[in-house]
Design a protein around this motif. Structure first.
Motif, PDB file in Angstrom:
ATOM      1  N   TRP A   1       0.822  -1.204   0.000  1.00  0.00           N
ATOM      2  CA  TRP A   1       0.000   0.000   0.000  1.00  0.00           C
ATOM      3  C   TRP A   1       0.856   1.253   0.000  1.00  0.00           C
ATOM      4  O   TRP A   1       0.579   2.211  -0.733  1.00  0.00           O
ATOM      5  CB  TRP A   1      -0.939   0.005   1.210  1.00  0.00           C
ATOM      6  N   ALA A   2       1.893   1.281   0.828  1.00  0.00           N
ATOM      7  CA  ALA A   2       2.761   2.463   0.895  1.00  0.00           C
ATOM      8  C   ALA A   2       3.441   2.714  -0.447  1.00  0.00           C
ATOM      9  O   ALA A   2       3.504   3.849  -0.920  1.00  0.00           O
ATOM     10  CB  ALA A   2       3.798   2.287   2.000  1.00  0.00           C
ATOM     11  N   GLY A   3       3.938   1.650  -1.056  1.00  0.00           N
ATOM     12  CA  GLY A   3       4.606   1.802  -2.352  1.00  0.00           C
ATOM     13  C   GLY A   3       3.661   2.235  -3.447  1.00  0.00           C
ATOM     14  O   GLY A   3       4.006   3.081  -4.284  1.00  0.00           O
ATOM     15  N   SER A   4       2.476   1.696  -3.454  1.00  0.00           N
ATOM     16  CA  SER A   4       1.496   2.049  -4.485  1.00  0.00           C
ATOM     17  C   SER A   4       1.034   3.492  -4.360  1.00  0.00           C
ATOM     18  O   SER A   4       0.915   4.207  -5.364  1.00  0.00           O
ATOM     19  CB  SER A   4       0.276   1.124  -4.394  1.00  0.00           C
ATOM     20  N   ILE A   5       0.792   3.929  -3.149  1.00  0.00           N
ATOM     21  CA  ILE A   5       0.344   5.304  -2.941  1.00  0.00           C
ATOM     22  C   ILE A   5       1.455   6.293  -3.291  1.00  0.00           C
ATOM     23  O   ILE A   5       1.215   7.306  -3.967  1.00  0.00           O
ATOM     24  CB  ILE A   5      -0.152   5.502  -1.500  1.00  0.00           C
TER      25      ILE A   5
ATOM     26  N   LEU B   1      11.979   2.605  -2.309  1.00  0.00           N
ATOM     27  CA  LEU B   1      12.875   2.318  -1.185  1.00  0.00           C
ATOM     28  C   LEU B   1      12.098   2.023   0.093  1.00  0.00           C
ATOM     29  O   LEU B   1      12.443   1.110   0.846  1.00  0.00           O
ATOM     30  CB  LEU B   1      13.824   3.491  -0.963  1.00  0.00           C
ATOM     31  N   ALA B   2      11.046   2.787   0.346  1.00  0.00           N
ATOM     32  CA  ALA B   2      10.224   2.546   1.535  1.00  0.00           C
ATOM     33  C   ALA B   2       9.578   1.170   1.480  1.00  0.00           C
ATOM     34  O   ALA B   2       9.498   0.470   2.501  1.00  0.00           O
ATOM     35  CB  ALA B   2       9.162   3.630   1.666  1.00  0.00           C
ATOM     36  N   THR B   3       9.141   0.760   0.290  1.00  0.00           N
ATOM     37  CA  THR B   3       8.548  -0.563   0.141  1.00  0.00           C
ATOM     38  C   THR B   3       9.556  -1.650   0.447  1.00  0.00           C
ATOM     39  O   THR B   3       9.241  -2.622   1.147  1.00  0.00           O
ATOM     40  CB  THR B   3       7.991  -0.739  -1.284  1.00  0.00           C
TER      41      THR B   3
END
Length: 68
Positions: free
Chosen positions: A17-21, A55-57
């Motif tokens: 979710w974080a990467g997609s957003i 990177l966060a993902t």
């Protein structure tokens, strides 16, 4: 006792979710920047947001918040 990672089905993990957003926001900013002239600082900022999201993902997945 061994701690097992939670199983997330079909990319419904917090990392996904974080990467997609982040990718969606980055692509929207880059697209708007490319249509406005092009406005290169906005295009580069949007691309940077996409990279930060990737990177966060990866970091979140390494922490166990993603699908194995």
């Amino acid at each position: 006792m061994a701690r097992t990672a939670k199983y997330y089905h079909h990319g419904k993990s917090p990392a996904a979710w974080a990467g997609s957003i982040a990718a969606a926001i980055g692509f929207i900013l880059a697209a708007v920047g490319s249509l406005l002239g092009p406005n290169w600082p906005l295009v580069i900022f949007g691309a940077a947001i996409v990279l930060i999201g990737a990177l966060a993902t990866m970091v979140m997945k390494a922490m166990g918040l993603g699908q194995p």
